[in-house]
Design a protein around this motif. Structure first.
Motif, short mmCIF file in Angstrom:
data_model
loop_
_atom_site.label_atom_id
_atom_site.label_comp_id
_atom_site.label_asym_id
_atom_site.label_seq_id
_atom_site.Cartn_x
_atom_site.Cartn_y
_atom_site.Cartn_z
N GLU A 1 0.78 -1.14 0.14
CA GLU A 1 -0.18 0.04 0.09
C GLU A 1 0.76 1.24 0.14
OE1 GLU A 1 -3.50 0.03 -0.21
OE2 GLU A 1 -3.50 -1.83 -0.45
N ASN A 2 2.15 1.08 -0.60
CA ASN A 2 2.92 2.21 -0.80
C ASN A 2 3.58 2.45 -2.17
OD1 ASN A 2 5.48 1.08 -0.43
ND2 ASN A 2 5.20 1.06 1.52
N TRP A 3 4.23 3.37 -2.33
CA TRP A 3 5.03 3.31 -3.85
C TRP A 3 6.11 2.34 -4.16
CZ3 TRP A 3 10.01 3.87 -4.58
CH2 TRP A 3 11.13 4.37 -3.48
N ILE A 4 6.76 1.74 -2.89
CA ILE A 4 7.52 0.61 -2.88
C ILE A 4 6.82 -0.67 -3.71
CG2 ILE A 4 8.78 -0.80 -2.12
CD1 ILE A 4 9.75 1.40 -0.22
N GLY A 5 5.64 -0.80 -3.14
CA GLY A 5 4.70 -2.14 -3.24
C GLY A 5 4.33 -2.01 -4.75
N GLU A 6 4.29 -0.97 -5.51
CA GLU A 6 3.89 -1.01 -6.68
C GLU A 6 4.94 -1.61 -7.69
OE1 GLU A 6 1.05 0.06 -8.15
OE2 GLU A 6 0.44 0.30 -6.07
N PHE A 7 5.91 -1.71 -7.32
CA PHE A 7 7.43 -2.15 -8.00
C PHE A 7 7.53 -3.71 -7.90
CE2 PHE A 7 8.21 2.51 -7.60
CZ PHE A 7 8.25 2.69 -9.02
N LEU A 8 6.75 -4.12 -6.72
CA LEU A 8 7.00 -5.66 -6.47
C LEU A 8 6.05 -6.32 -7.22
CD1 LEU A 8 7.32 -5.47 -2.78
CD2 LEU A 8 9.23 -5.38 -4.26
N ARG A 9 6.69 -7.51 -7.95
CA ARG A 9 5.66 -8.54 -8.54
C ARG A 9 6.06 -9.73 -8.31
NH1 ARG A 9 3.38 -4.38 -9.91
NH2 ARG A 9 3.45 -3.39 -11.80
N PRO A 10 5.01 -10.53 -8.04
CA PRO A 10 3.56 -10.15 -7.82
C PRO A 10 3.46 -9.30 -6.44
CG PRO A 10 3.85 -12.51 -6.91
CD PRO A 10 5.09 -12.05 -7.83
N HIS A 11 2.19 -8.51 -6.41
CA HIS A 11 2.22 -7.83 -5.38
C HIS A 11 2.22 -8.34 -4.10
CE1 HIS A 11 1.53 -4.16 -7.65
NE2 HIS A 11 0.62 -4.61 -8.25
N PRO A 12 2.74 -7.83 -2.94
CA PRO A 12 2.60 -8.70 -1.61
C PRO A 12 1.35 -8.78 -1.19
CG PRO A 12 4.37 -6.70 -1.67
CD PRO A 12 3.43 -6.96 -2.72
N PRO A 13 0.97 -9.98 -0.28
CA PRO A 13 -0.29 -10.05 0.07
C PRO A 13 -0.73 -8.68 1.08
CG PRO A 13 1.18 -11.47 1.07
CD PRO A 13 2.09 -11.02 -0.02
N ASP A 14 -2.08 -8.86 1.30
CA ASP A 14 -2.39 -7.94 2.33
C ASP A 14 -2.49 -8.47 3.62
OD1 ASP A 14 -4.13 -6.30 3.95
OD2 ASP A 14 -5.66 -6.08 2.56
N PHE A 15 -1.63 -8.36 4.40
CA PHE A 15 -1.26 -9.19 5.68
C PHE A 15 -2.66 -8.89 6.65
CE2 PHE A 15 3.06 -9.51 4.32
CZ PHE A 15 3.07 -11.10 4.41
N THR A 16 -3.41 -7.76 6.28
CA THR A 16 -4.46 -7.37 7.16
C THR A 16 -5.64 -8.23 6.89
OG1 THR A 16 -5.18 -5.42 5.70
CG2 THR A 16 -3.64 -5.26 7.54
N ALA A 17 -5.74 -8.87 5.66
CA ALA A 17 -6.87 -9.65 5.41
C ALA A 17 -6.92 -10.99 5.76
CB ALA A 17 -6.92 -9.72 3.67
N PRO A 18 -7.61 -11.77 6.64
CA PRO A 18 -7.61 -12.86 7.15
C PRO A 18 -7.44 -14.03 6.04
CG PRO A 18 -9.18 -11.84 8.36
CD PRO A 18 -8.88 -10.91 7.16
N GLU A 19 -8.25 -13.97 4.99
CA GLU A 19 -7.96 -14.82 3.97
C GLU A 19 -6.74 -14.96 3.10
OE1 GLU A 19 -9.68 -11.04 2.02
OE2 GLU A 19 -10.15 -12.23 3.60
#
Length: 74
Positions: A1-19
């Motif tokens: 959820e920041n500008w660094i994450g935009e460059f990561l492929r695949p995007h990192p998981p949302d660790f706040t989402a239980p699924e």
């Protein structure tokens, strides 16, 4: 959820989402940190972090994202 994450492929998981985090155990987290994750931007920290450092990362993730107590210590 920041500008660094935009460059990561695949995007990192949302660790706040239980699924996204329900399957994570202390062992799977430690393995990901130690070995990295193939075909992702997650590098291996083998040789950089010691067991105490990895335990601290696991404890942080449990408190910050997983809302769960630590499993049996290694």
């Amino acid at each position: 959820e920041n500008w660094i994450g935009e460059f990561l492929r695949p995007h990192p998981p949302d660790f706040t989402a239980p699924e996204q985090t329900g399957h994570l155990t202390d062992t799977t987290i430690a393995s990901a940190v130690f070995n990295g994750l193939p075909q992702t931007s997650m590098p291996s920290f083998r040789g950089v972090l010691g067991p105490e450092d990895i335990d601290a990362i696991i404890a942080f993730m449990r408190r910050a994202f997983l809302n769960a107590p630590a499993e049996n210590p290694r």
